[in-house]
Design an enzyme around this catalytic site. Sequence first.
Site, PDB file in Angstrom:
ATOM      1  CB  SER A 131      -1.999  -2.438   6.973  1.00  0.00           C
ATOM      2  OG  SER A 131      -2.098  -3.612   6.206  1.00  0.00           O
ATOM      3  NE  ARG A 132       1.651  -2.762   1.154  1.00  0.00           N
ATOM      4  CZ  ARG A 132       2.653  -2.914   1.989  1.00  0.00           C
ATOM      5  NH1 ARG A 132       2.635  -2.259   3.150  1.00  0.00           N
ATOM      6  NH2 ARG A 132       3.675  -3.701   1.696  1.00  0.00           N
ATOM      7  CD  GLU A 157       2.873   4.529   0.662  1.00  0.00           C
ATOM      8  OE1 GLU A 157       4.057   4.210   0.851  1.00  0.00           O
ATOM      9  OE2 GLU A 157       1.908   3.871   1.101  1.00  0.00           O
ATOM     10  CG  HIS A 189       5.574   2.906   3.443  1.00  0.00           C
ATOM     11  ND1 HIS A 189       4.815   2.453   2.399  1.00  0.00           N
ATOM     12  CD2 HIS A 189       5.816   1.815   4.206  1.00  0.00           C
ATOM     13  CE1 HIS A 189       4.605   1.151   2.515  1.00  0.00           C
ATOM     14  NE2 HIS A 189       5.208   0.742   3.610  1.00  0.00           N
TER      15      HIS A 189
END
Length: 338
Positions: free
Chosen positions: A248-249, A277, A296
Amino acid sequence: MTARMTALFAMTPENLPRLFPHRVTDRLRELVDIDACLVVDDFRQPDAARALAGTEVLITSWGSPPIDQMVLDAAPRLRAVLHAAGTVRGYVTEAVWERGLLVSSMAQANAIPVAEYTLAAILLAGKNAFVLRDAFTGLRGAPDPERDRRREKLGNHHRRVGVIGASRVGRRLLELLRPLDFEVFLSDPYVGPSEATELGAVLLSLDDLLRSSDIVTLHAPDLPQTRGMLDRRRLALISDGATLINTSRGALIEADALTEELVSGRISAVLDVTDPEPLPADSPLYRLPNVFLTPHIAGSIGNELSRIGEAIVDEVERLVSGQPLRHQVLLSDLDRLA
């Protein structure tokens, strides 16, 4: 004969052929008038201003400038904003909602590869494949004195999977899990017990889900109220030996607390997103055997991007035929969507 609608691409130019290869663009041009050679990444450019004057459908994606009042003033005929990506935050401003334009997002198309990646991670985590691969590679064929002990707790039969968030990704993942022999739990403040049952899961509070699951996978949106939702206290609730998956994040997990848990070796993690990130070069997560990091890649990449373009064309087809949009986003949705 009804006049055809006019559409305009707004995104970074390199994204256009990825999202709209020739076969997809050809189908789009059967439905609307659009210049496939004009891709706007700055609405202040003269070509963009001229095109906006006649544009009825704005097809946006990553790299589109925000659609603010200046843009709307230059586009008096604009009827719809169709977003060839996930969240419309940062692109659709309040001026769009105030004007009452139709807004649609292809987040559902982007959810498919994320859910598929997560399912693969769940299945491999149930076999402890990430840790055992490194151990096996290091032995290079030598006897493994701990082999039998390591295998005692492996397997996916009745493995308990906790899904945090009945988002588009979360719901698609629940569909993929349904035919498999997992015990599935769900935590989402907007879902009741009966709906959770329909989705194939048992509804639990977040704390109970963390305590009860062998594998925890995070699919909540990145909102002010969800940032840091897995803090030090909640991470401590996760069972020893469990695996935490985040596609997700990164901001949904308290970074320092997660690092401490993983350095201790108490739990494992599959992390496609991190906070920050990317991680700094000296982060211990790069070298921990119980952490599987990917850059990612769970969302749409490569040939998966054309699925989003295809979904846009489907949405355009509905628009020009007068049907309701399949993926319409409402202003009232934004307080719980990514």
